[in-house]
Design an enzyme around this catalytic site. Structure first.
Site, short mmCIF file in Angstrom:
data_model
loop_
_atom_site.label_atom_id
_atom_site.label_comp_id
_atom_site.label_asym_id
_atom_site.label_seq_id
_atom_site.Cartn_x
_atom_site.Cartn_y
_atom_site.Cartn_z
N ARG A 1 -38.12 39.59 -31.68
CA ARG A 1 -37.86 38.41 -31.20
C ARG A 1 -38.80 37.42 -31.65
O ARG A 1 -38.07 36.11 -31.60
CB ARG A 1 -37.94 38.60 -28.97
CG ARG A 1 -36.50 39.76 -29.13
CD ARG A 1 -36.76 39.88 -27.56
NE ARG A 1 -36.22 38.21 -27.04
CZ ARG A 1 -36.33 37.91 -25.75
NH1 ARG A 1 -36.67 39.03 -24.86
NH2 ARG A 1 -36.04 37.03 -25.39
N CYS B 1 -43.68 34.95 -22.47
CA CYS B 1 -42.66 35.79 -22.82
C CYS B 1 -40.86 35.89 -22.76
O CYS B 1 -40.68 34.60 -24.03
CB CYS B 1 -42.70 36.61 -21.92
SG CYS B 1 -42.56 36.61 -19.91
#
Length: 284
Positions: free
Chosen positions: A181, A239
């Site tokens: 990611r 995050c």
């Protein structure tokens, strides 16, 4: 004060004169709805069996505000958060231990919020429920009397988008998501893949062993030093939506390194087309 507690130490503390308040924060990041599957039900898991005396806390409803401009899990209203903690029996003069099903992310979110709002003694059960070898109960206790905790925000570091962007250049900003990611190879949830320019990939999954427990403090400290957190460097973490990032802040605390959390994280950053996006393995 230690940020984590072992199951054996918790069992001893619960049998002592001043047992901690126990908060069960079972939650999972779920994209099951996209596949037509029901999402994870933390309350149902709690009702099927929890640590004796533990009170269930709903991450989506009590540890975050509704999704919106602030991201998928923005900060909760402070007054509402305080009321939820008092209902759960939290008081400033009594220790708190939080746990989840074992991943540690949700428990870390509760830990961080309580620390940010000034609670002086909060720990996370290392390894979560899976580390507990004692009995479980299904009855839901009602704390009596309720707690007296009054949240006062600002006790630990908090970043907004501009602060995160600046820290990525002046200090070190860790991206706690999976490496793919960060690199922008996949993005199952947010508008676009990639990372905040200048951020360093530091998946929080690498802070724990195969049993879900944190690596020794010296190993964590060595890992973070290799990634750039050394000396007096200012450190921040983000995050996807401020949950797994809280787990990385917890790992840093175990290593003795203070760090700020960008709660809005990638879910907020990537929703703004004016914000730059970097891809690939390098911070850029």
């Amino acid at each position: 004060m230690n940020a984590i507690i072992s199951a054996s130490q918790l069992e001893s503390d619960l049998a002592g004169e001043y047992p901690p308040v126990l908060l069960d924060v079972r939650w999972q990041l779920s994209v099951a709805k996209a596949a037509g599957e029901p999402p994870f039900d933390g309350r149902a898991a709690y009702e099927a069996g929890h640590l004796p005396g533990a009170v269930f806390v709903d991450l989506d409803r009590e540890l975050a505000a509704a999704p919106g401009a602030g991201g998928r899990h923005p900060l909760p209203d402070v007054a509402e958060f305080g009321a939820a903690m008092r209902r759960a029996g939290v008081s400033s003069g009594r220790p708190v231990v939080v746990y989840d099903g074992g991943q540690g992310w949700a428990a870390a979110r509760a830990w961080w919020l309580l620390r940010w709002t000034g609670h002086p003694d909060v720990r996370v059960l290392d390894g979560g429920l899976t580390s507990w070898e004692g009995t479980l109960e299904t009855a839901a206790p009602k704390p009596s009397p309720e707690g007296d905790f009054e949240p006062v925000p600002g006790a630990v570091g908090l970043l907004d988008a501009d602060g995160a962007a600046a820290l990525a250049r002046s200090g070190v900003l860790f991206d706690a998501r999976a490496g793919e990611r960060y690199r922008g190879e996949v993005e199952p949830i947010d508008r676009v893949g990639g990372h905040i320019p200048g951020a360093v990939s530091a998946p929080t999954t690498q802070n724990v062993g195969t049993d879900g427990r944190f690596l020794p403090a010296e190993d964590l400290a060595a890992r973070f030093r290799e990634l750039g957190a050394s000396g007096g460097t200012d450190v921040g973490v983000y995050c996807g939506s401020g949950v797994s990032g809280a787990h990385e802040v917890l790992a840093l605390a175990v290593a003795g390194i203070p760090a700020a959390l960008y709660v809005g994280s990638w879910s907020q950053w990537s929703s703004d087309p004016e914000r730059p996006v970097a891809v690939g393995a390098e911070p850029q």
